[in-house]
Enzyme design. Structure first.
Site, PDB file in Angstrom:
ATOM      1  CB  CYS A  84      -1.850   0.459   8.348  1.00 22.57           C
ATOM      2  SG  CYS A  84      -0.810   1.911   8.593  1.00 22.57           S
ATOM      3  CG  ASN A 143      -0.411  -0.036   2.557  1.00 26.41           C
ATOM      4  OD1 ASN A 143       0.802  -0.398   2.767  1.00 26.41           O
ATOM      5  ND2 ASN A 143      -0.977   0.596   3.450  1.00 26.41           N
ATOM      6  CD  GLU A 169       8.496   0.461  10.369  1.00 28.41           C
ATOM      7  OE1 GLU A 169       7.258   0.678   9.862  1.00 28.41           O
ATOM      8  OE2 GLU A 169       9.273  -0.529  10.070  1.00 28.41           O
ATOM      9  CD  GLU A 217       4.985  -0.803  12.915  1.00 24.58           C
ATOM     10  OE1 GLU A 217       3.776  -0.474  13.087  1.00 24.58           O
ATOM     11  OE2 GLU A 217       5.798  -0.140  13.737  1.00 24.58           O
TER      12      GLU A 217
HETATM   13  P1  NAD Z   1       1.054  -9.435   3.389  1.00 27.61           P
HETATM   14  O1  NAD Z   1       1.163  -9.765   5.004  1.00 27.61           O
HETATM   15  O2  NAD Z   1      -0.015 -10.679   2.582  1.00 27.61           O
HETATM   16  O3  NAD Z   1       2.180  -9.510   2.745  1.00 27.61           O
HETATM   17  C1  NAD Z   1       3.284  -8.325   3.299  1.00 27.61           C
HETATM   18  C2  NAD Z   1       4.612  -8.734   2.654  1.00 27.61           C
HETATM   19  O4  NAD Z   1       4.885 -10.314   3.358  1.00 27.61           O
HETATM   20  C3  NAD Z   1       4.736  -9.257   1.288  1.00 27.61           C
HETATM   21  O5  NAD Z   1       5.939  -8.792   0.963  1.00 27.61           O
HETATM   22  C4  NAD Z   1       4.443 -10.701   1.226  1.00 27.61           C
HETATM   23  O6  NAD Z   1       5.412 -11.272   0.045  1.00 27.61           O
HETATM   24  C5  NAD Z   1       5.182 -10.983   2.458  1.00 27.61           C
HETATM   25  N1  NAD Z   1       4.778 -12.406   3.094  1.00 27.61           N
HETATM   26  C6  NAD Z   1       3.790 -12.965   2.758  1.00 27.61           C
HETATM   27  N2  NAD Z   1       3.701 -14.130   3.573  1.00 27.61           N
HETATM   28  C7  NAD Z   1       4.760 -14.487   4.000  1.00 27.61           C
HETATM   29  C8  NAD Z   1       5.558 -15.402   4.666  1.00 27.61           C
HETATM   30  N3  NAD Z   1       5.110 -16.742   5.052  1.00 27.61           N
HETATM   31  N4  NAD Z   1       7.011 -15.044   4.927  1.00 27.61           N
HETATM   32  C9  NAD Z   1       7.687 -14.013   4.780  1.00 27.61           C
HETATM   33  N5  NAD Z   1       6.932 -13.153   4.201  1.00 27.61           N
HETATM   34  C10 NAD Z   1       5.664 -13.274   3.799  1.00 27.61           C
HETATM   35  O7  NAD Z   1       0.166  -8.250   3.211  1.00 27.61           O
HETATM   36  P2  NAD Z   1      -1.284  -7.745   3.023  1.00 27.61           P
HETATM   37  O8  NAD Z   1      -1.996  -8.422   4.290  1.00 27.61           O
HETATM   38  O9  NAD Z   1      -1.843  -7.751   1.900  1.00 27.61           O
HETATM   39  O10 NAD Z   1      -0.869  -6.029   3.772  1.00 27.61           O
HETATM   40  C11 NAD Z   1      -2.057  -5.348   4.024  1.00 27.61           C
HETATM   41  C12 NAD Z   1      -1.778  -5.315   5.588  1.00 27.61           C
HETATM   42  O11 NAD Z   1      -0.778  -4.506   6.055  1.00 27.61           O
HETATM   43  C13 NAD Z   1      -3.111  -4.499   6.137  1.00 27.61           C
HETATM   44  O12 NAD Z   1      -3.650  -5.275   7.172  1.00 27.61           O
HETATM   45  C14 NAD Z   1      -2.407  -3.229   6.559  1.00 27.61           C
HETATM   46  O13 NAD Z   1      -3.214  -2.620   7.680  1.00 27.61           O
HETATM   47  C15 NAD Z   1      -0.988  -3.585   7.020  1.00 27.61           C
HETATM   48  N6  NAD Z   1      -0.218  -2.575   6.993  1.00 27.61           N
HETATM   49  C16 NAD Z   1       0.179  -2.096   8.212  1.00 27.61           C
HETATM   50  C17 NAD Z   1       0.854  -0.977   8.487  1.00 27.61           C
HETATM   51  C18 NAD Z   1       1.485  -0.533   9.787  1.00 27.61           C
HETATM   52  O14 NAD Z   1       2.626   0.294   9.591  1.00 27.61           O
HETATM   53  N7  NAD Z   1       1.091  -1.050  10.994  1.00 27.61           N
HETATM   54  C19 NAD Z   1       1.478  -0.289   7.179  1.00 27.61           C
HETATM   55  C20 NAD Z   1       0.761  -0.817   6.078  1.00 27.61           C
HETATM   56  C21 NAD Z   1       0.141  -1.909   5.864  1.00 27.61           C
END
Ligand code: NAD
Length: 489
Positions: free
Chosen positions: A288, A156, A466, A254
């Site tokens: 997020c 995102n 962070e 995060e």
């Molecule tokens: P995700 O968790 O599916 O993927 C994020 C990253 O993790 C990607 O690079 C993916 O390839 C990797 N990944 C996935 N499975 C993995 C594994 N088993 N081992 C290692 N790496 C792996 O991402 P998503 O759920 O589509 O992302 C959106 C989420 O991120 C939302 O819930 C959002 O709130 C959160 N987010 C949080 C913050 C914050 O600062 N707290 C910021 C932005 C987004």
């Protein structure tokens, strides 16, 4: 090495391993607004992941030993490289992620500012001297880098989030292997290749690309990786925490949020509506810290809902590079659009009132992309969208009797990232913000999420901090050096 001068250099980046361009099976990257292929990212093989981690481990000692101001100068050079290429980076970011071009430019600038900020912060790593019971005994606590860091980001804010990991890690003296999300790898890979061109020593910052299940897992579980810094979904974060436990790796997580916005009867209404619109629909709600549920006091509910609906209905939707620029781009992923549709269908089935939106944005070029109309829903706290993160341009509004009910409901979920509170009453602002179980509480504003300020998810929204100085400390560990000087000569 020649500098890239065309957009193609950004839309077809290489991996960077040991300071050198590296290749892999090309994976298509598509524009979520049109479904057209706009570039290719090399998928890292298992051998490439090993090579990247090994090069980071090899560079670790010399990078940590480099004087902090010299590390800072390298970070400043990366910031300079980003600024020099800001235009092409922003265009690439819009093409891969979908956000409007001016927001993409803002994210590129935020990435550059993160490198500048931690360039300055590197020289401020300090330890302490601890008094002992003996005149000849010295106890000093020094802080040293944790070691090789796996930086895993999501789609995102692909570049901003990755900069928020890489910059403090490098400032602290850690070396890094970064893995961007497979949906949006281009800008991150381009910047890491750019960092090598800007003179960063080989091995200090490496990139691998590919899916989480393959490349992400092998990177995070690599025995030479000592720290995992992750931003993404809570389910993935939990999986990484289990994986880190096997090898006692340090983690910063995060994760997902579900941010409440509380609008009390004495709220500054014009501001509350404007901020509600901004934080519900920015980046098509893929934030997020998006407003995921509004709790509005009954006395002002009609006014707030009416104004919010009116503003939301006027927002434009379109390709992020269009002129004039739209307010919202498309959802970045097909799954994201399906989740939005499922949450709205659930709201309808439960009899909620869809005040505006509630459907895909269609017609002409919009038919090619994953566009959804900004949606305002009035309903109960049992709606799926009021308990699960929609991650789309949808906001449910729930009418409450008083501040007490609002705070109880706000705290009732496992999410604890950000809460927003609108009131003119200073006493309520202070007392309620202290009771909200969130890592950030915004009173009468939606700012934050920027490099000088700490950002920490509470409860299921994360572990550690962070951004800010505290974000750099996540990459340091304490060593106690205890020295007896009173030995016989
Ligand atoms: P995700 O968790 O599916 O993927 C994020 C990253 O993790 C990607 O690079 C993916 O390839 C990797 N990944 C996935 N499975 C993995 C594994 N088993 N081992 C290692 N790496 C792996 O991402 P998503 O759920 O589509 O992302 C959106 C989420 O991120 C939302 O819930 C959002 O709130 C959160 N987010 C949080 C913050 C914050 O600062 N707290 C910021 C932005 C987004």
């Amino acid at each position: 090495m020649t500098e890239p001068t065309t957009l193609a250099a950004f839309t077809q980046p290489t991996l960077t391993i040991a300071g050198q361009p590296a290749h892999g099976e090309p994976d298509q990257v598509s524009d979520p607004a049109t479904q057209s292929v706009i570039g290719y990212a090399p998928v890292a093989s298992a051998a490439a992941v090993d090579a990247a981690v090994e090069s980071a481990a090899e560079a670790s000692g010399s990078w940590a030993a480099l004087p902090a101001d010299a590390r800072g100068a390298h970070l400043a050079a990366i910031a300079g490289w980003i600024r020099q290429h800001a235009g092409d980076l922003a265009t690439t970011l819009t093409l891969e992620q979908g956000k409007p071009r001016s927001e993409a430019a803002g994210e590129v600038d935020a990435a550059a500012r993160a490198f500048d900020y931690y360039a300055a912060e590197a020289v401020r790593i300090r330890g302490e001297t601890i008094p002992t019971a003996s005149p000849t005994l010295r106890s000093v606590a020094i802080r040293q880098p944790v070691g090789v860091t796996a930086a895993i980001g999501t789609w995102n804010y692909p570049l901003g989030i990755m900069a928020w990991k890489i910059a403090p890690a490098l400032a602290a003296g850690c070396t890094v292997v970064a893995k961007p999300a497979e949906q949006t790898p281009l800008t991150v890979l381009a910047v890491i290749a750019g960092a090598a061109r800007a003179g960063l020593p080989p091995g200090v910052l490496n990139s691998v690309s590919g899916t989480g299940a393959t490349v992400g897992t092998s990177l995070a579980s690599h025995p030479l990786v000592r720290k995992i810094s992750f931003t993404g979904g809570t389910a993935t974060g939990r999986r990484l925490l289990h994986l880190a436990a096997d090898d006692i790796k340090s983690v910063t997580l995060e994760l997902g949020g579900h941010s409440p916005m509380i609008v009390l009867a004495d709220a500054p209404m014009v501001l509350a509506v404007a901020d509600g619109v901004k934080r519900s629909f920015r980046n098509a709600g893929q934030l997020c810290n998006s407003v995921n549920r509004v709790f509005v006091e009954r006395a002002v509910a009609d006014e707030f809902i009416g104004r919010l609906t009116e503003r939301a209905a006027k927002l434009s939707v379109g390709h992020g590079l269009a002129d004039p620029e739209p307010d919202l781009g498309p959802l970045t992923t097909r799954e994201g659009l399906a989740r939005v549709e499922a949450h709205v269908a659930d709201a309808r089935a439960r009899g909620a009132d869809i005040r505006t939106g509630g459907e895909r944005a269609t017609g002409g070029d919009l038919d090619r992309g994953w566009f959804y109309r900004p949606t305002v829903v009035v309903g109960g706290a049992d709606l799926r969208m009021a308990t699960e993160e929609t991650f789309g341009p949808v906001v449910p509004v729930i009418v409450v009797d008083d501040a007490e009910e609002a705070v109880t409901r706000a705290n009732s979920l496992d999410a604890g990232l950000v809460a927003y509170l609108y009131t003119r009453d200073l006493r309520a602002a202070i007392l309620l913000s202290e009771r909200l179980e969130f890592g950030t509480v915004n009173v009468n504003n939606v700012g934050g999420g920027d490099v000088p300020f700490p950002y920490a998810g509470w409860k299921h929204s994360g572990l550690g901090v962070e951004l800010s100085r505290a974000g750099m400390e996540e990459f340091l560990r304490v060593k106690h050096v205890r020295t007896e000087l009173g030995y016989p000569r």
